[in-house]
Design a protein around this motif. Structure first.
Motif, PDB file in Angstrom:
ATOM      1  N   ASP A  92     -30.628  14.020  31.841  1.00 24.03           N
ATOM      2  CA  ASP A  92     -29.327  14.689  31.753  1.00 24.03           C
ATOM      3  C   ASP A  92     -29.473  16.042  31.059  1.00 24.03           C
ATOM      4  OD1 ASP A  92     -28.280  12.451  32.931  1.00 24.03           O
ATOM      5  OD2 ASP A  92     -27.539  11.579  31.063  1.00 24.03           O
ATOM      6  N   GLU A  93     -30.208  16.057  29.941  1.00 21.43           N
ATOM      7  CA  GLU A  93     -30.394  17.306  29.203  1.00 21.43           C
ATOM      8  C   GLU A  93     -31.275  18.275  29.979  1.00 21.43           C
ATOM      9  OE1 GLU A  93     -28.758  18.104  26.608  1.00 21.43           O
ATOM     10  OE2 GLU A  93     -27.828  16.135  26.340  1.00 21.43           O
ATOM     11  N   ILE A  94     -32.264  17.749  30.703  1.00 20.66           N
ATOM     12  CA  ILE A  94     -33.133  18.627  31.499  1.00 20.66           C
ATOM     13  C   ILE A  94     -32.332  19.298  32.606  1.00 20.66           C
ATOM     14  CG2 ILE A  94     -35.084  18.628  33.102  1.00 20.66           C
ATOM     15  CD1 ILE A  94     -36.330  16.425  31.389  1.00 20.66           C
ATOM     16  N   ARG A  95     -31.440  18.546  33.257  1.00 24.24           N
ATOM     17  CA  ARG A  95     -30.620  19.136  34.318  1.00 24.24           C
ATOM     18  C   ARG A  95     -29.677  20.199  33.750  1.00 24.24           C
ATOM     19  NH1 ARG A  95     -27.190  15.989  36.441  1.00 24.24           N
ATOM     20  NH2 ARG A  95     -27.430  14.096  35.189  1.00 24.24           N
ATOM     21  N   LYS A  96     -29.162  19.933  32.556  1.00 23.06           N
ATOM     22  CA  LYS A  96     -28.303  20.945  31.914  1.00 23.06           C
ATOM     23  C   LYS A  96     -29.096  22.202  31.595  1.00 23.06           C
ATOM     24  CE  LYS A  96     -25.184  17.562  29.808  1.00 23.06           C
ATOM     25  NZ  LYS A  96     -24.724  16.966  28.506  1.00 23.06           N
ATOM     26  N   THR A  97     -30.356  22.009  31.222  1.00 24.15           N
ATOM     27  CA  THR A  97     -31.209  23.163  30.926  1.00 24.15           C
ATOM     28  C   THR A  97     -31.410  24.015  32.162  1.00 24.15           C
ATOM     29  OG1 THR A  97     -32.361  21.938  29.186  1.00 24.15           O
ATOM     30  CG2 THR A  97     -33.489  23.845  30.120  1.00 24.15           C
ATOM     31  N   PHE A  98     -31.683  23.406  33.290  1.00 25.72           N
ATOM     32  CA  PHE A  98     -31.863  24.159  34.522  1.00 25.72           C
ATOM     33  C   PHE A  98     -30.549  24.801  34.968  1.00 25.72           C
ATOM     34  CE2 PHE A  98     -35.927  22.124  34.812  1.00 25.72           C
ATOM     35  CZ  PHE A  98     -36.690  22.965  35.612  1.00 25.72           C
ATOM     36  N   ALA A  99     -29.435  24.094  34.770  1.00 23.74           N
ATOM     37  CA  ALA A  99     -28.137  24.665  35.168  1.00 23.74           C
ATOM     38  C   ALA A  99     -27.757  25.862  34.311  1.00 23.74           C
ATOM     39  CB  ALA A  99     -27.063  23.588  35.069  1.00 23.74           C
ATOM     40  N   ALA A 100     -28.346  25.967  33.112  1.00 28.69           N
ATOM     41  CA  ALA A 100     -28.024  27.077  32.216  1.00 28.69           C
ATOM     42  C   ALA A 100     -28.874  28.319  32.486  1.00 28.69           C
ATOM     43  CB  ALA A 100     -28.208  26.630  30.763  1.00 28.69           C
ATOM     44  N   GLY A 153     -42.587  15.209  49.124  1.00 29.84           N
ATOM     45  CA  GLY A 153     -42.628  14.345  47.956  1.00 29.84           C
ATOM     46  C   GLY A 153     -41.939  14.894  46.726  1.00 29.84           C
ATOM     47  N   THR A 154     -41.399  16.121  46.793  1.00 33.76           N
ATOM     48  CA  THR A 154     -40.751  16.692  45.601  1.00 33.76           C
ATOM     49  C   THR A 154     -39.358  16.125  45.379  1.00 33.76           C
ATOM     50  OG1 THR A 154     -39.833  18.537  46.877  1.00 33.76           O
ATOM     51  CG2 THR A 154     -42.036  18.830  45.906  1.00 33.76           C
ATOM     52  N   ARG A 155     -38.730  15.591  46.434  1.00 30.61           N
ATOM     53  CA  ARG A 155     -37.417  14.939  46.389  1.00 30.61           C
ATOM     54  C   ARG A 155     -36.234  15.922  46.352  1.00 30.61           C
ATOM     55  NH1 ARG A 155     -37.945   9.818  42.353  1.00 30.61           N
ATOM     56  NH2 ARG A 155     -38.230  11.364  40.725  1.00 30.61           N
ATOM     57  N   PHE A 156     -36.507  17.241  46.356  1.00 25.60           N
ATOM     58  CA  PHE A 156     -35.435  18.235  46.278  1.00 25.60           C
ATOM     59  C   PHE A 156     -35.532  19.207  47.440  1.00 25.60           C
ATOM     60  CE2 PHE A 156     -36.060  16.817  41.927  1.00 25.60           C
ATOM     61  CZ  PHE A 156     -34.762  16.606  41.494  1.00 25.60           C
ATOM     62  N   ARG A 157     -34.403  19.842  47.739  1.00 29.05           N
ATOM     63  CA  ARG A 157     -34.369  20.884  48.760  1.00 29.05           C
ATOM     64  C   ARG A 157     -35.091  22.123  48.259  1.00 29.05           C
ATOM     65  NH1 ARG A 157     -28.224  21.441  50.754  1.00 29.05           N
ATOM     66  NH2 ARG A 157     -29.271  23.027  52.017  1.00 29.05           N
ATOM     67  N   SER A 158     -35.565  22.916  49.192  1.00 30.57           N
ATOM     68  CA  SER A 158     -36.326  24.107  48.809  1.00 30.57           C
ATOM     69  C   SER A 158     -35.469  25.067  47.988  1.00 30.57           C
ATOM     70  CB  SER A 158     -36.867  24.810  50.061  1.00 30.57           C
ATOM     71  OG  SER A 158     -35.803  25.151  50.948  1.00 30.57           O
ATOM     72  N   GLY A 174     -40.977  29.092  34.434  1.00 26.64           N
ATOM     73  CA  GLY A 174     -41.961  29.108  35.501  1.00 26.64           C
ATOM     74  C   GLY A 174     -42.164  27.791  36.220  1.00 26.64           C
ATOM     75  N   LYS A 175     -41.419  26.752  35.863  1.00 30.33           N
ATOM     76  CA  LYS A 175     -41.585  25.438  36.518  1.00 30.33           C
ATOM     77  C   LYS A 175     -40.278  25.028  37.179  1.00 30.33           C
ATOM     78  CE  LYS A 175     -45.305  23.540  33.642  1.00 30.33           C
ATOM     79  NZ  LYS A 175     -46.307  23.496  34.727  1.00 30.33           N
ATOM     80  N   SER A 176     -40.399  24.427  38.362  1.00 30.41           N
ATOM     81  CA  SER A 176     -39.229  23.886  39.052  1.00 30.41           C
ATOM     82  C   SER A 176     -38.904  22.512  38.478  1.00 30.41           C
ATOM     83  CB  SER A 176     -39.510  23.787  40.551  1.00 30.41           C
ATOM     84  OG  SER A 176     -40.526  22.803  40.792  1.00 30.41           O
ATOM     85  N   ILE A 177     -37.776  21.967  38.907  1.00 26.83           N
ATOM     86  CA  ILE A 177     -37.366  20.653  38.427  1.00 26.83           C
ATOM     87  C   ILE A 177     -38.370  19.583  38.855  1.00 26.83           C
ATOM     88  CG2 ILE A 177     -35.897  20.298  40.453  1.00 26.83           C
ATOM     89  CD1 ILE A 177     -35.167  19.030  36.881  1.00 26.83           C
ATOM     90  N   ALA A 178     -38.966  19.714  40.030  1.00 27.58           N
ATOM     91  CA  ALA A 178     -39.964  18.736  40.483  1.00 27.58           C
ATOM     92  C   ALA A 178     -41.217  18.819  39.638  1.00 27.58           C
ATOM     93  CB  ALA A 178     -40.293  18.973  41.956  1.00 27.58           C
ATOM     94  N   GLU A 179     -41.629  20.033  39.269  1.00 21.73           N
ATOM     95  CA  GLU A 179     -42.827  20.188  38.433  1.00 21.73           C
ATOM     96  C   GLU A 179     -42.593  19.660  37.032  1.00 21.73           C
ATOM     97  OE1 GLU A 179     -44.873  24.157  40.410  1.00 21.73           O
ATOM     98  OE2 GLU A 179     -43.163  24.399  39.055  1.00 21.73           O
ATOM     99  N   VAL A 180     -41.375  19.803  36.539  1.00 16.88           N
ATOM    100  CA  VAL A 180     -41.061  19.261  35.211  1.00 16.88           C
ATOM    101  C   VAL A 180     -41.133  17.741  35.234  1.00 16.88           C
ATOM    102  CG1 VAL A 180     -39.176  18.926  33.551  1.00 16.88           C
ATOM    103  CG2 VAL A 180     -39.709  21.217  34.417  1.00 16.88           C
ATOM    104  N   LEU A 181     -40.621  17.111  36.299  1.00 11.86           N
ATOM    105  CA  LEU A 181     -40.677  15.654  36.394  1.00 11.86           C
ATOM    106  C   LEU A 181     -42.107  15.134  36.509  1.00 11.86           C
ATOM    107  CD1 LEU A 181     -37.653  14.866  38.736  1.00 11.86           C
ATOM    108  CD2 LEU A 181     -37.846  14.383  36.299  1.00 11.86           C
ATOM    109  N   ASP A 182     -43.037  16.000  36.878  1.00 13.38           N
ATOM    110  CA  ASP A 182     -44.437  15.599  36.986  1.00 13.38           C
ATOM    111  C   ASP A 182     -45.181  15.764  35.667  1.00 13.38           C
ATOM    112  OD1 ASP A 182     -46.433  14.539  38.751  1.00 13.38           O
ATOM    113  OD2 ASP A 182     -47.430  16.491  38.701  1.00 13.38           O
ATOM    114  N   LEU A 183     -44.516  16.272  34.632  1.00 16.01           N
ATOM    115  CA  LEU A 183     -45.140  16.399  33.316  1.00 16.01           C
ATOM    116  C   LEU A 183     -45.175  15.054  32.605  1.00 16.01           C
ATOM    117  CD1 LEU A 183     -43.386  19.657  31.991  1.00 16.01           C
ATOM    118  CD2 LEU A 183     -45.704  19.481  32.936  1.00 16.01           C
ATOM    119  N   THR A 184     -46.186  14.871  31.742  1.00 12.85           N
ATOM    120  CA  THR A 184     -46.166  13.702  30.870  1.00 12.85           C
ATOM    121  C   THR A 184     -45.152  13.932  29.761  1.00 12.85           C
ATOM    122  OG1 THR A 184     -47.882  14.536  29.384  1.00 12.85           O
ATOM    123  CG2 THR A 184     -48.611  13.314  31.338  1.00 12.85           C
TER     124      THR A 184
END
Length: 949
Positions: A700-708, A759-764, A773-783
């Motif tokens: 939830d907080e990550i999505r808010k970060t991208f929306a900001a 496999g990214t699960r999101f639209r381009s 510098g990272k998209s939402i899909a790349e962030v979800l791939d972080l540990t």
């Protein structure tokens, strides 16, 4: 350090060779493993052990075996993904015993899971004796031999007749019948007690009660011709439709070729294996359909608070506005019925309760049963079905008494016991009964041996691994995690396969330290049958008993995936970068806390009169506000006490939820806790959408970060745009799953990466918005650890991720599907939700609700270094004011507990009592298996490093 490619002492064709394995976090692993050794894979949690053992060795071995079947057969078999590797050679067919055993139905029992019941069904069908359900005499299908044997029992010189019964209807033409009998050579008929001829007369009228027998022959015992006697008996059977009668002065005995009692005529079914299987329509009890229980009114649900009177609403379903009239009717008729309505319900007489349930129609009161029966006719309405489900529960079947089988099956006995009675015995006793039966006179021959030996073999394995206290009819879903694992292991052991790869996931889970030797013996026996045995394990005793240890590490996730050591156990202590070697050499060890939390006199949960399973009317007090460990030998009653007695009782008291539980008399002290949570190892989610980030609300907080971000504001993207659960920003081709399922018709369904989003699960368009510098899909791939550092300027995101690091799950990827988490990882993820997200929240613990956390085997799947992290986590939760009750065997965790309750002294009927309780130091002085294990752990904690490993 031993190289993973050092040639083992084995023939080249007896070696499993892995080259360039890149499954999950494995870094191009090359490994050679002999096929005739007991091999233990170890390493910190998340290092890649299971990826190597299950997702590589087992998956490839199983895939190759399944490929030998036809396309039609393969559609019914589970096929695992092909592991990513350069080359894999030398794999035999594979069998796995993993943590994920699947959900068991109420039909599944210890006997069915281990396949003992299948062999018992054969044993009863081949060697069982049928006792008449009516008169108790043995029932056997008759033949000429059995009739001759009965004749031989007559006194010498006794006159007797051989005949067959004849049914005569009122509308039968008795003259025509007599002509027919005369044509066949029969001249005499016995009507009642008299014998008449039919040479020139019709068949006499037998009247209402008299029986009619056609006489085939009249003979004298000892003077008859054996050939003539045999022919007469066969004629009687043929003309009597399988019935033959022997008539003497004081004896009339009927013999049947079918399974009918010769004394009373009661029909039985022919014994066959399906008759003794409750899952078969032939053998299942018609009333309960093989479940052993039926749905009926549950008075505990109908009257949730028996301290209330009828007038104050004790009968809950009649307190609703729709059905209040039934309560008013009862109150109005109560004086006539003799039912006091102002007295607490628990003080009513049994006859008064029976009247409330069954009703009194003559007085105008329908009662609860007729009330619910009337609602049953309206179950086509959803709200009626929901309403009914709230007040009904299960009770034993009134016809089979919980045996699950029809009466004809229970009429068959071996060693004087029907199959339900034998299955209700502890396995140790059942094995002794079968063993004694096998040695009795008359039980011999190849057929008997083939029926008895598989039963004795499997019962022997169950006893060998410490499950001789269980019963074969025990429902599989009531077993603890460790018992479930060992039952599955018994099935593998009993298969008798050779040249097979066995892959086992922590078989020591649920085992008390005193029972480990039995497990090791079973694993060695499996290896000695020329099998490759690969075990993922952290237990020191199992590691030291192995032929070879493969240590994976050095860390978890991206920090692991390399082979640190491959060789004999004694060399692991000197392996560089090996956390396992450091613990084996005692360079790292668990140290007991300098100060323990003291129990508070008036702050405890007291459970009285617990009698579930093997509990002996147990009274136990659980101190609150600290870490309390319930331990004891396997099968002593720990899970029954905590999971199936205390937890359901607390749910009912604190939340009003009615979950089936074991019986007890009284529960006191619940006023000190606000909530109760069972932190078990069940999955947190079953779909690819559930992941660690969504579970702890970090997403939830990550999505808010991208929306900001500036780019998102320009495009008018809100937080929902970055969710894969709702339409808009997700890929609609795969609906945010990242993959698609392709139906292969006669082949297994194939899961492929989505061709639209790759496999990214999101639209381009969504992926074009980046944060640092990272998209939402790349962030979800972080540990978790990488994400914590990445969001260094977003304290709210870090606050959500901090608990995951506190429970040692920093190696998980944010978007890792929850279905891929192990049971131990899922359990620690649940614990993380109770940890403070910041120092400020920890400081305000007085304002937090006080929860009671019940944990079942929290060290499952944990490396010793991860146990240290877990201990710190549990200590933090206790410092926050939470109470923790743990079912656990791990001596290191027990050392760090504040209070220990030791159940025993043995398993099954020999357990169910408290043999010691107090702080760990007091338990270590007790002469119990737990006391001895704790004493050894205390001594090891006080020792210095062991350079010899």
């Amino acid at each position: 350090m031993t190289s993973p490619l050092d040639p083992p002492d084995a023939r080249p064709d007896r070696v499993m060779r892995l080259r360039g394995v890149r499954v999950h976090n494995l870094k191009g692993v090359d490994l050679d493993l002999p096929r005739n050794e007991l091999i233990v894979f170890t390493g910190v949690s998340g290092s890649g052990k299971s990826s190597l053992a299950f997702d590589t060795l087992y998956a490839e071995g199983q895939r190759r075996y399944v490929e030998t079947f036809s396309p039609y057969a393969r559609q019914f078999l589970e096929t695992l993904d092909t592991p990513e590797a350069d080359r894999i050679d030398g794999l035999p067919p594979a069998i796995a015993v993993s943590q994920r055993q699947g959900r068991r139905s109420s039909r599944s029992t210890v006997g069915s899971v281990t396949e003992v019941h299948d062999y018992l069904a054969i044993l009863y069908a081949r060697l069982g004796r049928v006792s008449c359900m009516n008169c108790g005499l043995e029932v056997r299908p008759a033949d000429a031999g059995s009739v001759i044997a009965a004749v031989e029992e007559l006194p010498e010189g006794a006159r007797y007749q051989i005949g067959f019964p004849l049914e005569i209807r009122p509308d039968t033409d008795r003259s025509a019948l007599a002509d027919l009998l005369r044509e066949d050579g029969f001249l005499r008929i016995r009507v009642g007690d008299r014998v008449e001829t039919i040479e020139d007369a019709p068949v006499p009228d037998p009247g209402d009660d008299a029986s009619v027998d056609v006489i085939v022959d009249r003979l004298v015992r000892g003077r008859e011709d054996p050939g003539r006697r045999g022919d007469s008996i066969e004629t009687a059977f043929d003309r009597g439709l399988g019935r033959c009668r022997v008539i003497a002065d004081d004896l009339v005995r009927t013999f049947y070729r079918g399974w009918r009692c010769s004394a009373c005529g009661t029909d039985h079914l022919a014994p066959e294996p399906r008759l003794f299987r409750p899952n078969s329509p032939i053998g299942a009890c018609p009333t309960c359909q093989g479940f052993g229980r039926v749905i009926d009114l549950d008075l505990d649900r109908i009257v949730p608070d028996p301290s209330k009177s009828i007038e104050s609403g004790a009968i809950a379903p009649w307190t609703t506005p729709n059905y209040r009239e039934h309560l008013d009717n009862l109150v109005g008729l109560a004086p006539k019925l003799g039912i006091p309505t102002d007295r607490p319900f628990k003080l009513l007489e049994p006859e008064q309760v029976r009247l409330i349930v069954e009703g009194a129609p003559r007085q105008g009161f329908a009662g609860l049963r007729r009330f619910f029966d009337a609602l049953e006719r309206k179950t086509y309405k959803m709200h009626i079905r929901v309403f009914l489900s709230r007040w009904r529960g299960y009770r034993p079947c009134p016809d089979c008494g919980g045996a699950r089988l029809r009466p004809e099956a229970l009429a068959v006995k071996v060693a004087g016991l029907d199959i339900a009675g034998l299955s209700a015995l502890p396995i140790g006793e059942a094995r002794a009964v079968i063993d004694a039966f096998a040695s009795t006179e008359g039980v011999a021959g190849p057929i008997a041996r083939r029926a008895i030996e598989p039963v004795l073999t499997r019962l022997g394995y169950l006893a060998r691994i410490g499950l001789d206290y269980l019963t074969l009819d025990r429902q599989a879903r009531t077993l603890s995690g460790g018992e479930t694992r060992r039952v599955a292991l018994t099935r593998a052991l009993g298969s008798g396969l050779v040249n097979t790869l066995y892959v086992l996931d922590e078989p020591s889970i649920g085992l008390h330290p005193s029972d480990i030797d039995r497990l090791v013996s079973a694993l060695v026996d499996l290896r000695d049958r020329r099998n490759a045995v690969v075990v993922v394990e952290h237990d020191e005793a199992v590691m030291r008993a192995a032929d070879r240890i493969v240590d994976v590490g050095p860390g978890a996730g991206a920090m692991g995936g390399r082979i640190l050591y491959n060789g004999p156990p004694e060399g692991l202590a000197t392996a560089a970068d090996s956390a396992t070697g450091a613990f084996l050499a005692r360079r790292r060890r668990v140290v007991p806390p300098a100060r323990r939390r003291e129990p508070v006199r008036d702050k405890a949960l007291t459970l009285k009169g617990a009698t579930g399973n093997n509990l002996k009317d147990l009274d136990v007090s659980f101190p609150l506000g600290l870490i309390c460990v319930v331990t004891g030998v396997s099968g002593s009653g720990k899970s029954t006490l905590v999971d199936r007695t205390l937890y359901p009782a607390l749910l009912r008291r604190l939340k009003g939820e009615h979950e089936p539980g074991e019986p007890f008399r009284e529960l006191l002290g619940t006023g000190s806790i606000d909530d109760v949570v069972l932190v078990d190892q069940s999955p947190i989610g079953r779909s690819a959408r559930s992941n660690p980030a969504t579970y702890v609300k970090a997403f939830d907080e990550i999505r808010k970060t991208f929306a900001a971000t500036h780019e998102a504001k320009l495009r008018n993207y809100g937080p929902s745009r970055f969710s894969f659960n709702v339409a808009g920003g997700r890929c609609e081709a795969c609906e945010g799953n990242g993959h698609q399922i392709i139906d292969m018709q006669f082949l297994s369904d194939v899961m492929v990466r989505c061709p639209e989003c790759h496999g990214t699960r999101f639209r381009s368009e969504t992926l074009e918005v980046t944060y640092r510098g990272k998209s939402i899909a790349e962030v979800l791939d972080l540990t978790v650890r990488e994400a914590f550092a990445f969001f260094k300027n977003r304290p709210k995101v870090q606050a959500k991720l901090r608990p995951l690091m506190g429970v040692g799950l920093d190696y998980l990827r944010l978007g890792q599907p929850a279905s891929t988490l192990s049971g131990g990882e899922a359990q620690r993820l649940k614990l993380a939700s109770y940890l403070p997200t910041s120092a400020a929240s920890a400081a305000t613990r007085s304002a937090l609700p006080s929860s009671l956390l019940l944990l079942d085997e929290p060290t499952t799947g944990l490396h010793p270094s991860d146990v240290l992290t877990l201990i710190d986590c549990l200590s933090t939760l206790a410092d926050l004011g939470h109470s923790l009750i743990l079912v656990e065997h791990n001596p290191e965790l027990m050392l760090c507990a504040d209070w220990v309750i030791d159940l025993g002294p043995g398993a099954g009927d020999a357990g169910g009592r408290i043999v010691a309780e107090g702080p760990p130091e007091a338990i270590a002085r007790a002469d119990t298996p737990t006391g001895r294990a704790l004493a050894a752990a205390l001594a090891a904690a006080a020792e210095g490093p062991d350079d010899g490993g």
